[in-house]
Design a protein around this motif. Structure first.
Motif, PDB file in Angstrom:
ATOM      1  N   LEU A   1       6.449   0.391  -2.486  1.00 38.65           N
ATOM      2  CA  LEU A   1       5.808  -0.871  -2.110  1.00 38.65           C
ATOM      3  C   LEU A   1       4.369  -0.916  -2.621  1.00 38.65           C
ATOM      4  O   LEU A   1       3.916  -1.949  -3.141  1.00 38.65           O
ATOM      5  CB  LEU A   1       5.860  -1.055  -0.594  1.00 38.65           C
ATOM      6  N   LEU A   2       3.635   0.180  -2.485  1.00 34.79           N
ATOM      7  CA  LEU A   2       2.280   0.223  -3.028  1.00 34.79           C
ATOM      8  C   LEU A   2       2.291  -0.039  -4.530  1.00 34.79           C
ATOM      9  O   LEU A   2       1.459  -0.794  -5.046  1.00 34.79           O
ATOM     10  CB  LEU A   2       1.643   1.576  -2.733  1.00 34.79           C
ATOM     11  N   ASN A   3       3.250   0.545  -5.234  1.00 35.61           N
ATOM     12  CA  ASN A   3       3.281   0.373  -6.681  1.00 35.61           C
ATOM     13  C   ASN A   3       3.713  -1.033  -7.088  1.00 35.61           C
ATOM     14  O   ASN A   3       3.340  -1.505  -8.169  1.00 35.61           O
ATOM     15  CB  ASN A   3       4.170   1.441  -7.317  1.00 35.61           C
ATOM     16  N   VAL A   4       4.467  -1.725  -6.248  1.00 34.17           N
ATOM     17  CA  VAL A   4       4.746  -3.141  -6.506  1.00 34.17           C
ATOM     18  C   VAL A   4       3.455  -3.948  -6.410  1.00 34.17           C
ATOM     19  O   VAL A   4       3.199  -4.844  -7.221  1.00 34.17           O
ATOM     20  CB  VAL A   4       5.808  -3.677  -5.535  1.00 34.17           C
TER      21      VAL A   4
ATOM     22  N   ARG B   1       5.576  -0.520   7.214  1.00 37.01           N
ATOM     23  CA  ARG B   1       5.071  -1.696   7.942  1.00 37.01           C
ATOM     24  C   ARG B   1       3.588  -1.928   7.652  1.00 37.01           C
ATOM     25  O   ARG B   1       3.139  -3.071   7.526  1.00 37.01           O
ATOM     26  CB  ARG B   1       5.310  -1.524   9.442  1.00 37.01           C
ATOM     27  N   ARG B   2       2.835  -0.852   7.518  1.00 38.73           N
ATOM     28  CA  ARG B   2       1.397  -1.010   7.256  1.00 38.73           C
ATOM     29  C   ARG B   2       1.154  -1.505   5.825  1.00 38.73           C
ATOM     30  O   ARG B   2       0.296  -2.360   5.598  1.00 38.73           O
ATOM     31  CB  ARG B   2       0.681   0.305   7.524  1.00 38.73           C
ATOM     32  N   VAL B   3       1.892  -0.978   4.857  1.00 43.97           N
ATOM     33  CA  VAL B   3       1.721  -1.454   3.490  1.00 43.97           C
ATOM     34  C   VAL B   3       2.243  -2.887   3.360  1.00 43.97           C
ATOM     35  O   VAL B   3       1.690  -3.700   2.616  1.00 43.97           O
ATOM     36  CB  VAL B   3       2.417  -0.523   2.476  1.00 43.97           C
ATOM     37  N   ALA B   4       3.307  -3.218   4.118  1.00 48.72           N
ATOM     38  CA  ALA B   4       3.799  -4.598   4.123  1.00 48.72           C
ATOM     39  C   ALA B   4       2.721  -5.554   4.622  1.00 48.72           C
ATOM     40  O   ALA B   4       2.592  -6.677   4.123  1.00 48.72           O
ATOM     41  CB  ALA B   4       5.053  -4.711   4.980  1.00 48.72           C
ATOM     42  N   GLY B   5       1.934  -5.113   5.601  1.00 48.95           N
ATOM     43  CA  GLY B   5       0.818  -5.936   6.070  1.00 48.95           C
ATOM     44  C   GLY B   5      -0.200  -6.171   4.975  1.00 48.95           C
ATOM     45  O   GLY B   5      -0.734  -7.282   4.837  1.00 48.95           O
ATOM     46  N   LEU B   6      -0.481  -5.141   4.166  1.00 48.93           N
ATOM     47  CA  LEU B   6      -1.391  -5.318   3.031  1.00 48.93           C
ATOM     48  C   LEU B   6      -0.805  -6.302   2.023  1.00 48.93           C
ATOM     49  O   LEU B   6      -1.530  -7.122   1.448  1.00 48.93           O
ATOM     50  CB  LEU B   6      -1.654  -3.972   2.359  1.00 48.93           C
ATOM     51  N   ALA B   7       0.502  -6.212   1.810  1.00 41.83           N
ATOM     52  CA  ALA B   7       1.149  -7.117   0.850  1.00 41.83           C
ATOM     53  C   ALA B   7       1.055  -8.567   1.323  1.00 41.83           C
ATOM     54  O   ALA B   7       0.781  -9.480   0.527  1.00 41.83           O
ATOM     55  CB  ALA B   7       2.612  -6.715   0.660  1.00 41.83           C
ATOM     56  N   ARG B   8       1.281  -8.794   2.608  1.00 41.61           N
ATOM     57  CA  ARG B   8       1.155 -10.160   3.135  1.00 41.61           C
ATOM     58  C   ARG B   8      -0.281 -10.655   2.993  1.00 41.61           C
ATOM     59  O   ARG B   8      -0.522 -11.832   2.725  1.00 41.61           O
ATOM     60  CB  ARG B   8       1.607 -10.201   4.592  1.00 41.61           C
TER      61      ARG B   8
END
Length: 380
Positions: A17-20, A77-84
């Motif tokens: 997810l970070l690399n996306v 979940r935490r990286v998903a928050g950064l993505a949002r």
């Protein structure tokens, strides 16, 4: 690419997810299109909090298919928050245990996969993602790093081999029967991952790799991470990065404990950053044997290190971070050091590829300090 074509990312780990996010940042910096909004599709009644996988509210739609272990799920979940926070739409799709099943997840995601004209994936070895690629007909497929496994993926694709994780052994008769039954799916996934007329493939990686024949290569230098976080405050101590090589059956647990003890003593290590797959029992034994502070990061280590505080020296066994941290920590004064794996540490059941693969991870790392194997002697 048609302006209304959706871009769909499918990820199963925090690093993917970070690399996306890094890929989207690099693509935007190049002026490349990501996603133009398409009409919202109806979701379950009363569900207003999370868009479904067929919906688009921003430039990039990301589907997270989480594993079952709590540490990975928390990081995701935490990286998903950064993505949002970056304006991307994130959908959480259970597929393993609990409320989700692989068949149900495949059925839920298939329509979005069929519509996508660009698909971004993080793990070409994942059987779940390979199954999803069967109905896919993207004009472009992007592979972002899932760690050092990208190195094996490129090598296998270049040799025309079936995709198989480097640490997997042959297994018994039942395993071989399953492999034979799954072969058509694996072959279809390999075709999707092979460039041809009307079908582009891009590799977005921090690994020192040539692109597969016909594919584009884009270097992931962690520009998004560096722009958003840091520079970090540096501590006086040395930090050690843990590995899941014991959990995957590659390294003997007692040899590993001795190696950690030796590195802690000789390099002044004070903290041990656990890999998200390391077992609580193993970490407890390490803490008792070495006195190290065990840290279970709530984000991928590249983000943890960039935010700080972090040691002036970071020691790691052969792993993804010896390739990614030098990018993420450029200009901070942090030294990344790698300690190779002595062949004597390998288990009797380790894959025949293990020794060469781990040596390759160490030998190809850029801007790192290489520690002699004697810095972490095997048990006597």
């Amino acid at each position: 690419m048609h302006p209304s074509a959706p871009t769909l990312a499918l990820v199963e780990s925090p690093v993917q997810l970070l690399n996306v996010l890094e890929w989207a940042h690099a693509r935007r910096g190049d002026g490349g299109p990501l996603l133009t909004a398409v009409p919202r599709q109806p979701g379950p009644a009363g569900d207003r909090s999370r868009p479904g996988p067929g919906e688009a509210a921003g430039e990039l739609r990301i589907v997270v298919v989480p594993p079952t272990d709590p540490m990975s799920r928390g990081q995701l979940r935490r990286v998903a928050g950064l993505a949002r926070g970056e304006g991307h739409t994130v959908h959480w799709q259970e597929a393993r245990g609990g409320s989700g099943s692989p068949a149900g997840a495949l059925a839920a995601l298939a329509p979005a996969v069929r519509r996508a004209e660009r698909i971004v994936i993080g793990d070409p070895f994942s059987r779940f993602l390979q199954l999803l690629l069967v109905p896919a007909r993207p004009r472009e497929l992007v592979v972002v790093d899932d760690g050092t496994a990208t190195m094996e993926f490129v090598a296998q694709l270049g040799r025309g081999e079936r995709l198989r994780r480097w640490h997997r052994t042959g297994g018994g008769a039942a395993s071989r029967a399953r492999e034979l039954a799954y072969a058509p799916v694996s072959a279809a996934a390999r075709r999707r991952l092979t460039p041809r007329d009307g079908h582009d493939v891009e590799l977005f990686t921090s690994m020192p790799l040539p692109p597969p024949p016909g594919a584009r290569l884009r270097v992931n230098d962690f520009a998004w991470t560096r722009a958003r976080f840091g520079p970090p405050r540096l501590t006086k101590g040395t930090d050690l990065v843990g590995t899941s090589l014991v959990e995957t059956g590659v390294v003997d647990p007692f040899r590993y404990l001795d190696a950690v003890r030796a590195l802690a003593r000789e390099h002044g290590v004070t903290r041990y950053f656990a890999h998200r797959r390391e077992s609580p029992e193993k970490l407890r034994a390490l803490s008792e044997a070495t006195g190290l502070e065990i840290v279970r990061p709530d984000l991928p280590l590249e983000l943890i290190a960039r935010r700080g505080p972090i040691g002036r020296t970071i020691v790691s066994f052969p792993s993804t971070v010896v390739h990614t941290l030098p990018y993420a920590l450029t200009g901070t004064g942090v030294t990344v050091a790698v300690c190779g794996i002595d062949p004597a540490w390998l288990t009797a059941t380790a894959s025949p590829r293990a020794r060469g693969f781990l040596a390759g991870v160490t030998d190809t790392a850029r801007d790192v300090r290489r520690l002699p194997l004697g810095a972490a002697p095997a048990a006597g």
